[in-house]
Design a protein around this motif. Structure first.
Motif, mmCIF file in Angstrom:
data_model
loop_
_atom_site.group_PDB
_atom_site.id
_atom_site.type_symbol
_atom_site.label_atom_id
_atom_site.label_comp_id
_atom_site.label_asym_id
_atom_site.label_seq_id
_atom_site.Cartn_x
_atom_site.Cartn_y
_atom_site.Cartn_z
ATOM 1 N N MET A 136 43.427 41.792 48.133
ATOM 2 C CA MET A 136 42.086 41.590 47.524
ATOM 3 C C MET A 136 41.216 42.772 47.385
ATOM 4 O O MET A 136 41.137 43.564 48.710
ATOM 5 N N THR A 137 40.607 43.063 46.349
ATOM 6 C CA THR A 137 39.708 44.243 46.213
ATOM 7 C C THR A 137 38.195 43.733 46.046
ATOM 8 O O THR A 137 37.959 42.744 45.724
ATOM 9 N N MET A 138 37.303 44.482 46.464
ATOM 10 C CA MET A 138 35.897 44.353 46.107
ATOM 11 C C MET A 138 35.242 45.250 45.580
ATOM 12 O O MET A 138 35.469 46.727 45.880
ATOM 13 N N SER A 139 34.331 44.871 44.661
ATOM 14 C CA SER A 139 33.609 45.975 43.831
ATOM 15 C C SER A 139 32.342 46.117 44.215
ATOM 16 O O SER A 139 31.686 45.127 44.972
ATOM 17 N N GLU A 140 31.156 46.384 43.375
ATOM 18 C CA GLU A 140 29.911 46.442 43.532
ATOM 19 C C GLU A 140 29.561 44.961 43.208
ATOM 20 O O GLU A 140 29.906 44.180 42.523
ATOM 21 N N ALA A 141 28.221 44.390 44.008
ATOM 22 C CA ALA A 141 27.829 43.291 43.739
ATOM 23 C C ALA A 141 27.467 43.081 42.525
ATOM 24 O O ALA A 141 26.764 43.966 41.685
ATOM 25 N N VAL A 142 27.606 41.821 41.909
ATOM 26 C CA VAL A 142 26.961 41.455 40.553
ATOM 27 C C VAL A 142 25.938 40.095 40.715
ATOM 28 O O VAL A 142 26.145 38.996 41.262
ATOM 29 N N ARG A 143 24.670 40.391 40.118
ATOM 30 C CA ARG A 143 23.868 39.378 40.293
ATOM 31 C C ARG A 143 23.326 39.108 41.783
ATOM 32 O O ARG A 143 22.994 37.805 42.058
ATOM 33 N N GLY A 144 23.446 40.255 42.662
ATOM 34 C CA GLY A 144 23.170 39.732 43.965
ATOM 35 C C GLY A 144 24.201 39.190 44.841
ATOM 36 O O GLY A 144 24.364 38.870 46.143
ATOM 37 N N CYS A 145 25.468 39.271 44.382
ATOM 38 C CA CYS A 145 26.661 38.499 45.211
ATOM 39 C C CYS A 145 27.938 39.431 45.000
ATOM 40 O O CYS A 145 27.920 39.891 44.053
ATOM 41 N N PRO A 146 28.674 39.393 46.196
ATOM 42 C CA PRO A 146 29.813 40.268 45.989
ATOM 43 C C PRO A 146 30.871 39.843 44.808
ATOM 44 O O PRO A 146 30.830 38.794 44.628
ATOM 45 N N VAL A 147 31.608 40.852 44.781
ATOM 46 C CA VAL A 147 32.649 40.760 43.691
ATOM 47 C C VAL A 147 34.148 41.031 44.166
ATOM 48 O O VAL A 147 34.216 42.166 44.766
ATOM 49 N N HIS A 148 34.972 40.200 44.119
ATOM 50 C CA HIS A 148 36.361 40.437 44.485
ATOM 51 C C HIS A 148 37.201 40.182 43.223
ATOM 52 O O HIS A 148 36.661 39.673 42.099
ATOM 53 N N THR A 149 38.609 40.467 43.553
ATOM 54 C CA THR A 149 39.558 40.379 42.292
ATOM 55 C C THR A 149 40.697 39.633 42.980
ATOM 56 O O THR A 149 41.404 40.376 43.787
ATOM 57 N N PHE A 150 40.961 38.607 42.656
ATOM 58 C CA PHE A 150 42.280 37.918 43.400
ATOM 59 C C PHE A 150 42.685 36.876 42.477
ATOM 60 O O PHE A 150 41.982 36.267 41.787
ATOM 61 N N ASN A 151 44.250 36.488 42.518
ATOM 62 C CA ASN A 151 44.574 35.532 41.546
ATOM 63 C C ASN A 151 44.820 34.303 42.378
ATOM 64 O O ASN A 151 45.531 34.213 43.383
ATOM 65 N N PRO A 152 44.176 33.105 42.125
ATOM 66 C CA PRO A 152 44.029 31.959 43.086
ATOM 67 C C PRO A 152 45.376 31.186 42.882
ATOM 68 O O PRO A 152 45.811 30.282 43.470
ATOM 69 N N TYR A 153 46.051 31.689 41.678
ATOM 70 C CA TYR A 153 47.579 30.889 41.433
ATOM 71 C C TYR A 153 48.740 31.724 42.128
ATOM 72 O O TYR A 153 49.747 31.564 41.843
ATOM 73 N N GLU A 154 48.402 32.709 43.133
ATOM 74 C CA GLU A 154 49.687 33.534 43.358
ATOM 75 C C GLU A 154 50.214 32.706 44.318
ATOM 76 O O GLU A 154 49.722 31.749 45.275
ATOM 77 N N ASN A 155 51.661 32.921 44.345
ATOM 78 C CA ASN A 155 52.364 32.172 45.267
ATOM 79 C C ASN A 155 52.377 33.165 46.798
ATOM 80 O O ASN A 155 53.105 34.250 46.667
ATOM 81 N N SER A 156 51.780 32.442 47.639
ATOM 82 C CA SER A 156 51.520 33.204 48.843
ATOM 83 C C SER A 156 52.010 32.341 50.192
ATOM 84 O O SER A 156 52.170 31.297 50.287
ATOM 85 N N PRO A 157 52.208 33.177 51.133
ATOM 86 C CA PRO A 157 52.505 32.386 52.504
ATOM 87 C C PRO A 157 51.636 31.485 52.973
ATOM 88 O O PRO A 157 50.385 31.577 52.731
#
Length: 405
Positions: A1-22
């Protein structure tokens, strides 16, 4: 998961909720996001918001005029399908719920008790003397699915097809585009199947199954048409084949690793209903979504009309502001006013049936196989956007099988 600058006052992350994870990855992610902020922006695909705390998730569920259910998949803000009654708003939703309610009332569900218990015993007895099983394949998937098939008046011989379609709709993994493509294809197959069933029921009315009864419903003073019946059957298919299976998998995965909790259930079966509520709370599996109907804000973050909002139930139910020591499983937790079945007008219609299925499964399993553990080398994963588990390898001493009928 990575995070960039906040948008509209909330943090921004980038992750795929459909990933096949442990297994456990998604719980840990939402726990971390909740600690960070009450709402975050996930920038994947077209982007959407994730609400993380109990107070704000509950408030969003309870404001259906601002947060519509007509789109409930974050990557599909303009769906060309309907899941009835889940994706309905307002009076149309109310009319369906009012007529479906009696079919899922505690009294109606109680009539299924013998059928549910008989199916649980049948499946457990088939594996008790083996000393091991793949719990999801041998029990968790088959048990509630066969009950659903009976409720809908469908042949159990079609079980394998149903499970393949269910997996692609609710537990597909990969990129957003790949997941949506598989979902679309599987929903098309399900719709085609149910079109034949609906036609047959119209030719032979008066059955006691849920499809036959729904054909007699009146919406806005008119009978339900074939398209809406297909949308209703599609939702019943998804709800009936998945939620109890996923909760059973996570519950037994927990019990296999926590012998102190398992022993309390074996020694005091009256504790099972309380344990079930805690399983549903700690491991709440569903991540519903809503679509903003107007410019608004959540937890101080501006949300524009048309934007999608994810509402992970586990994040709400694991919030220390709502529950003491919320991320800890406490088998006798009371009170336990969780929202593992959702909240507001779209709260899960089948909650009474789900609770009964879970209760009977835990009762009958622990009468016959009270002591078990995870098999060695187990590395289960959770595919798809919902929480769940793809496999749970269990082992036990076979001599204990069927010792307490």
């Amino acid at each position: 998961m990575t995070m960039s600058e906040a948008v509209r006052g909330c943090p921004v992350h980038t992750f795929n909720p459909y990933e096949n994870s442990p297994v456990g990855t998604k719980l840990a992610r939402y726990d971390q996001l909740r600690e960070e902020a009450p709402i975050i922006r996930n920038s994947i695909a077209q982007g959407y918001y994730v609400v993380t705390r109990h107070e704000d998730i509950l408030a969003t569920f309870q404001d259906p005029e601002t947060f519509s259910s007509r789109a409930v998949e974050v990557f599909t803000p303009e769906p060309d399908y309907r899941w009835i009654p889940e994706t309905l708003d307002g009076d149309e939703h109310f009319q369906w719920r009012r007529q479906l309610g009696p079919e899922f009332s505690p009294k109606s569900v109680a009539r299924l008790d013998d059928t549910v218990r008989r199916r649980a015993i049948e499946l457990i007895d088939a594996i008790a003397d083996r000393g091991s099983c793949e719990f999801m394949a041998d029990f968790a998937f088959q048990y509630p699915t066969s009950i659903f098939l009976e409720l809908m008046g469908l042949p159990i011989e079609h079980l394998d097809h149903f499970m393949e379609w269910e997996h692609d709709i609710l537990h597909g993994s990969g990129s957003a585009e790949e997941v949506v493509a598989r979902q679309t294809a599987a929903m098309g197959a399900v719709n085609e199947y149910f079109a034949g069933v609906i036609a047959e029921r119209r030719q032979n009315p008066g059955g006691e199954d849920l499809i036959s009864k729904a054909l007699e419903f009146q919406i806005d003073g008119a009978p339900v048409n074939d398209e809406d019946m297909g949308s209703f059957c599609l939702l019943m298919f998804m709800a009936g084949l998945d939620t109890v299976s996923a909760t059973l998998g996570l519950s037994f995965y927990h019990l296999a690793q926590h012998p102190e909790d398992r022993s309390r259930i074996v020694e005091n079966p009256e504790l099972i209903p309380t344990a079930i509520e805690e399983f549903i709370r700690v491991y709440a599996i569903v991540v519903p979504s809503r679509k903003a109907t107007r410019d608004t804000e959540i937890a101080g973050c501006p949300v524009k009309a048309g934007e999608m909002i994810a509402l992970p139930l586990n994040s709400a139910s694991r919030d220390d502001a709502a529950f003491e020591d919320a991320t800890t499983f406490k088998i006798d937790r009371s009170p336990n006013n969780h929202i593992g079945f959702g909240a507001g007008p779209h709260r899960c219609l089948g909650s009474h049936l789900a609770r009964r299925e879970l209760k009977i499964a835990l009762e009958e399993w622990h009468k016959r196989i009270p002591h078990y553990r995870l098999g060695e080398g187990v590395a289960p994963h959770e595919p798809g956007n919902m929480l769940g588990i793809d496999a749970v390898s269990l082992v036990w001493e076979p001599a204990q099988g069927a010792t307490r009928p």
